[in-house]
Design a protein around this motif. Structure first.
Motif, mmCIF file in Angstrom:
data_model
loop_
_atom_site.group_PDB
_atom_site.id
_atom_site.type_symbol
_atom_site.label_atom_id
_atom_site.label_comp_id
_atom_site.label_asym_id
_atom_site.label_seq_id
_atom_site.Cartn_x
_atom_site.Cartn_y
_atom_site.Cartn_z
ATOM 1 N N TRP A 64 -30.179 -20.350 10.210
ATOM 2 C CA TRP A 64 -30.584 -21.674 10.701
ATOM 3 C C TRP A 64 -31.941 -21.539 11.372
ATOM 4 C CZ3 TRP A 64 -28.199 -26.195 9.551
ATOM 5 C CH2 TRP A 64 -26.946 -26.075 8.946
ATOM 6 N N ILE A 65 -32.933 -22.290 10.849
ATOM 7 C CA ILE A 65 -34.300 -22.220 11.390
ATOM 8 C C ILE A 65 -34.492 -23.272 12.495
ATOM 9 C CG2 ILE A 65 -36.776 -22.340 10.783
ATOM 10 C CD1 ILE A 65 -35.309 -20.108 9.330
ATOM 11 N N HIS A 66 -34.022 -24.485 12.220
ATOM 12 C CA HIS A 66 -34.069 -25.551 13.239
ATOM 13 C C HIS A 66 -32.642 -26.000 13.519
ATOM 14 C CE1 HIS A 66 -37.874 -26.440 10.753
ATOM 15 N NE2 HIS A 66 -38.267 -25.788 11.829
ATOM 16 N N GLY B 198 -43.373 -18.846 17.851
ATOM 17 C CA GLY B 198 -43.488 -17.487 17.329
ATOM 18 C C GLY B 198 -43.555 -17.477 15.809
ATOM 19 N N SER B 199 -43.964 -16.328 15.270
ATOM 20 C CA SER B 199 -44.026 -16.191 13.825
ATOM 21 C C SER B 199 -42.620 -16.365 13.236
ATOM 22 C CB SER B 199 -44.593 -14.811 13.503
ATOM 23 O OG SER B 199 -44.808 -14.736 12.129
ATOM 24 N N GLY B 200 -42.503 -17.207 12.219
ATOM 25 C CA GLY B 200 -41.202 -17.431 11.586
ATOM 26 C C GLY B 200 -40.318 -18.418 12.318
ATOM 27 N N SER B 201 -40.873 -19.108 13.337
ATOM 28 C CA SER B 201 -40.036 -20.042 14.098
ATOM 29 C C SER B 201 -39.817 -21.364 13.349
ATOM 30 C CB SER B 201 -40.639 -20.313 15.485
ATOM 31 O OG SER B 201 -41.944 -20.819 15.349
ATOM 32 N N GLY B 202 -40.558 -21.562 12.257
ATOM 33 C CA GLY B 202 -40.303 -22.739 11.424
ATOM 34 C C GLY B 202 -41.314 -23.860 11.570
ATOM 35 N N LYS B 203 -42.551 -23.508 11.949
ATOM 36 C CA LYS B 203 -43.584 -24.537 12.146
ATOM 37 C C LYS B 203 -44.031 -25.129 10.811
ATOM 38 C CE LYS B 203 -46.195 -21.464 14.156
ATOM 39 N NZ LYS B 203 -45.292 -20.298 14.081
ATOM 40 N N THR B 204 -44.373 -24.241 9.865
ATOM 41 C CA THR B 204 -44.810 -24.728 8.547
ATOM 42 C C THR B 204 -43.689 -25.508 7.871
ATOM 43 O OG1 THR B 204 -46.384 -22.941 8.277
ATOM 44 C CG2 THR B 204 -45.596 -23.959 6.250
ATOM 45 N N THR B 205 -42.469 -25.013 8.003
ATOM 46 C CA THR B 205 -41.317 -25.705 7.416
ATOM 47 C C THR B 205 -41.226 -27.128 7.962
ATOM 48 O OG1 THR B 205 -40.174 -23.618 7.150
ATOM 49 C CG2 THR B 205 -38.800 -25.589 7.161
ATOM 50 N N LEU B 206 -41.475 -27.268 9.258
ATOM 51 C CA LEU B 206 -41.405 -28.597 9.877
ATOM 52 C C LEU B 206 -42.487 -29.525 9.299
ATOM 53 C CD1 LEU B 206 -39.332 -29.408 11.947
ATOM 54 C CD2 LEU B 206 -40.987 -28.942 13.746
ATOM 55 N N PHE C 32 -53.206 -27.647 3.702
ATOM 56 C CA PHE C 32 -52.281 -26.514 3.652
ATOM 57 C C PHE C 32 -52.968 -25.258 4.167
ATOM 58 C CE2 PHE C 32 -50.666 -29.495 0.541
ATOM 59 C CZ PHE C 32 -49.305 -29.446 0.739
ATOM 60 N N GLN C 33 -52.135 -24.305 4.571
ATOM 61 C CA GLN C 33 -52.663 -23.017 5.006
ATOM 62 C C GLN C 33 -53.492 -22.435 3.856
ATOM 63 O OE1 GLN C 33 -49.334 -20.838 6.457
ATOM 64 N NE2 GLN C 33 -50.530 -19.588 7.822
ATOM 65 N N HIS C 34 -54.639 -21.864 4.115
ATOM 66 C CA HIS C 34 -55.560 -21.285 3.112
ATOM 67 C C HIS C 34 -56.137 -22.341 2.161
ATOM 68 C CE1 HIS C 34 -53.771 -17.721 4.690
ATOM 69 N NE2 HIS C 34 -52.600 -17.980 4.124
HETATM 70 N N1 LIG Z 1 -38.398 -21.860 0.910
HETATM 71 C C1 LIG Z 1 -37.884 -20.932 1.708
HETATM 72 N N2 LIG Z 1 -36.819 -20.198 1.345
HETATM 73 C C2 LIG Z 1 -36.280 -19.279 2.154
HETATM 74 N N3 LIG Z 1 -36.741 -18.999 3.383
HETATM 75 C C3 LIG Z 1 -37.807 -19.682 3.820
HETATM 76 C C4 LIG Z 1 -38.441 -20.679 3.004
HETATM 77 N N4 LIG Z 1 -39.484 -21.208 3.704
HETATM 78 C C5 LIG Z 1 -39.497 -20.568 4.896
HETATM 79 N N5 LIG Z 1 -38.503 -19.653 4.958
HETATM 80 C C6 LIG Z 1 -38.202 -18.803 6.117
HETATM 81 O O1 LIG Z 1 -38.029 -19.646 7.237
HETATM 82 C C7 LIG Z 1 -38.617 -19.073 8.405
HETATM 83 C C8 LIG Z 1 -39.632 -20.033 8.979
HETATM 84 O O2 LIG Z 1 -40.773 -20.071 8.119
HETATM 85 P P1 LIG Z 1 -42.086 -20.894 8.477
HETATM 86 O O3 LIG Z 1 -43.121 -20.520 7.466
HETATM 87 O O4 LIG Z 1 -41.760 -22.311 8.641
HETATM 88 O O5 LIG Z 1 -42.441 -20.282 9.905
HETATM 89 P P2 LIG Z 1 -43.762 -20.396 10.766
HETATM 90 O O6 LIG Z 1 -43.329 -20.693 12.164
HETATM 91 O O7 LIG Z 1 -44.710 -21.357 10.145
HETATM 92 O O8 LIG Z 1 -44.302 -18.910 10.662
HETATM 93 P P3 LIG Z 1 -45.782 -18.273 10.720
HETATM 94 O O9 LIG Z 1 -46.316 -18.590 12.078
HETATM 95 O O10 LIG Z 1 -45.530 -16.822 10.540
HETATM 96 O O11 LIG Z 1 -46.578 -18.891 9.601
HETATM 97 C C9 LIG Z 1 -39.190 -17.744 7.972
HETATM 98 O O12 LIG Z 1 -38.241 -16.744 8.271
HETATM 99 C C10 LIG Z 1 -39.358 -17.885 6.468
HETATM 100 O O13 LIG Z 1 -39.255 -16.644 5.831
#
Ligand SMILES: Nc1ncnc2c1ncn2[C@@H]1O[C@H](COP(=O)(O)OP(=O)(O)OP(=O)(O)O)[C@@H](O)[C@H]1O
Length: 261
Positions: A22-24, A42-50, A91-93
């Motif tokens: 669970w990310i969020h 933090g890295s991987g906390s789910g910001k881009t996903t949001l 988008f990133q990059h």
């Molecule tokens: N499509 C996906 N399928 C499976 N896992 C995913 C997917 N997208 C993201 N994740 C996982 O969800 C978590 C959150 O990813 P996300 O890219 O949103 O984090 P972030 O906070 O933006 O990280 P960063 O600061 O490192 O860019 C990570 O562990 C990532 O590996």
């Protein structure tokens, strides 16, 4: 009495799951018109996903994502298209189409929305290029021929092509040297003011955050731990916040931002 204007972005009880992780968890966030909200975490906390969920590229497992008062996915094709015009995403990059020229990249959303008048497309592309301070000669180049800073500007011009009200920026200054980064931040700040945009950005960069954000939202352990003006967030007693905002590097960035504001 008129109802208050709909919020550009509203997340209610959003939970996101990838596999068994669970990310969020029951996350809430509201963004008002004209704000610049910086998402940090933090890295991987789910910001881009949001960010991706805000524009409907990903669906949360639970909860609701509303854009301009409408639930994403609600309505038919025409409602979705009308909503699509109201936001632009960097988008990133940059995520430019590598096989298309700069011109064709910026024109892409215009053509996607059915514009066929080539004279009008040309005028609009050149206008967007001027807005992001790119010379017209750059239009014929391929993305591989551009510097990192130019890629970001082209991507920003493409994000602005449909004259959105909401701009989403994923790590807008990542990979840029300090001078280019400062120039890009100034550009975003002036576009925010002149176009009256609402901006949601993800950044790790303290200089970018301190220069742009009217509010900072901290993502930690699956939810928004705190959201408020930077000065307020810095006083929150939390290990991530303390590490993020109170290192020597952070202090220097915040002092620089204070001088330039
Ligand atoms: N499509 C996906 N399928 C499976 N896992 C995913 C997917 N997208 C993201 N994740 C996982 O969800 C978590 C959150 O990813 P996300 O890219 O949103 O984090 P972030 O906070 O933006 O990280 P960063 O600061 O490192 O860019 C990570 O562990 C990532 O590996």
């Amino acid at each position: 009495m008129r109802p208050p204007p709909a919020l550009p972005v509203e997340l209610k009880g959003v939970s996101t799951c990838f596999g068994k992780t669970w990310i969020h968890k029951n996350l809430d966030l509201a963004v008002s018109a004209g704000e610049v909200v910086a998402l940090v975490g933090g890295s991987g906390s789910g910001k881009t996903t949001l960010l991706r969920q805000m524009v409907g590229l990903l669906q949360p497992a639970e909860g609701e994502v509303r854009l301009f008062g409408e639930t994403l996915g609600e309505g038919g094709r025409s409602a979705r298209l009308a909503r699509r015009r109201r936001f632009g995403m960097l988008f990133q990059h940059g995520a430019l189409f590598s096989a298309l020229t700069v011109f064709a990249n910026i024109a892409f959303p215009l053509r996607e929305f059915g514009l066929t008048d080539e004279v009008l497309i040309r005028d609009l592309v050149l206008l967007k290029m001027a807005m992001v301070e790119l010379e017209p000669e750059v239009a014929a180049r391929m993305p591989a021929e551009l510097s990192g800073g130019m890629v970001k500007r082209v991507a920003l011009a493409r994000a602005l092509a449909l004259e959105p009200e909401l701009l989403l920026l994923d790590e807008p200054t990542a990979g840029l040297d300090p001078d280019r980064s400062a120039g890009f931040v100034d550009l975003i700040r002036s576009l925010h003011r002149s176009l009256g945009l609402t901006v949601v950005l993800v950044t790790h960069d303290l200089d970018t955050l301190a220069a742009l954000a009217s509010r900072v939202a901290v993502l930690s352990e699956g939810r928004i731990l705190a959201a408020g003006p930077l000065e307020e967030i810095m006083t929150v007693q939390d290990p991530f916040i303390q590490r993020f905002f109170h290192s020597e590097r952070s202090r220097a960035a915040l002092a620089r931002a204070g001088e330039s504001r």
